[in-house]
Write an enzyme that holds these catalytic residues in place. Sequence first.
Site, PDB file in Angstrom:
ATOM      1  N   GLY A   1       0.795  -1.224   0.000  1.00 48.29           N
ATOM      2  CA  GLY A   1       0.000   0.000   0.000  1.00 48.29           C
ATOM      3  C   GLY A   1       0.827   1.273   0.000  1.00 48.29           C
ATOM      4  N   ASN A   2       2.150   1.128   0.177  1.00 49.09           N
ATOM      5  CA  ASN A   2       3.019   2.300   0.176  1.00 49.09           C
ATOM      6  C   ASN A   2       3.375   2.639  -1.270  1.00 49.09           C
ATOM      7  OD1 ASN A   2       5.446   4.018   0.371  1.00 49.09           O
ATOM      8  ND2 ASN A   2       5.268   3.585   2.552  1.00 49.09           N
ATOM      9  N   ALA A   3       3.189   3.873  -1.654  1.00 51.56           N
ATOM     10  CA  ALA A   3       3.381   4.302  -3.043  1.00 51.56           C
ATOM     11  C   ALA A   3       4.811   4.751  -3.354  1.00 51.56           C
ATOM     12  CB  ALA A   3       2.411   5.439  -3.370  1.00 51.56           C
TER      13      ALA A   3
ATOM     14  N   ARG B   1       8.820  -0.316  -9.446  1.00 57.50           N
ATOM     15  CA  ARG B   1       8.089  -1.364  -8.725  1.00 57.50           C
ATOM     16  C   ARG B   1       8.253  -2.732  -9.394  1.00 57.50           C
ATOM     17  NH1 ARG B   1       4.711  -1.546  -4.610  1.00 57.50           N
ATOM     18  NH2 ARG B   1       4.188   0.634  -4.440  1.00 57.50           N
TER      19      ARG B   1
ATOM     20  N   SER C   1       4.420   8.871   1.434  1.00 48.57           N
ATOM     21  CA  SER C   1       4.076   7.850   0.437  1.00 48.57           C
ATOM     22  C   SER C   1       3.239   6.731   1.038  1.00 48.57           C
ATOM     23  CB  SER C   1       5.353   7.267  -0.186  1.00 48.57           C
ATOM     24  OG  SER C   1       6.142   6.624   0.802  1.00 48.57           O
TER      25      SER C   1
END
Length: 178
Positions: free
Chosen positions: A48-50, A64, A150
């Site tokens: 869930g961390n961007a 990513r 983030s």
Amino acid sequence: MALRPGQMPAQRKAAFPPSIDAGTTLLVLGSLPGDASIRQGEYYAHRGNAFWTLMGGVLDEDLRALPYALRLKRLRARGIGLWDVIESADRPGSLDSAIRDAELRDLNAFIARLPALRTVAFNGKAASLHGRRQIGAAGQALTLIDLPSSSGANAMLSREKKAEAWRVLRQWIVPASH
């Protein structure tokens, strides 16, 4: 202090070593790794961390999709280092608001060992609060940037608004070598 029913005791959490090299020109400082990151031994590991998506947008790369070691290598190749402002702290769970008894880093000594450093970016309010306090007057020689966290827990801004704010970092990264 007595625990409330259902409350877990705080656990001492420790940060990771820095991901830097002599060419680090931009240092991105977080607060303290969350539980998913600690379990995996990787910065910004929670799905869930961007962070990796946001940095990928800054670099125009799909970070990513890369293995973790290659992500760090790509950041260093562009002059970007990672570290945290807190060495260790008591914290149940992963929220910055739950951090207690924080042992802070000696950021000034660390920064002094980075001769190419020009910019420090703080990933979220807790990183900025602790980091700016530690850097103090030494920060006058650096550009200091506050970024929205983030973390997926920071729902005050959409991912698009976060990405827009993070793109300001483009002016401080080393151009890609081809």
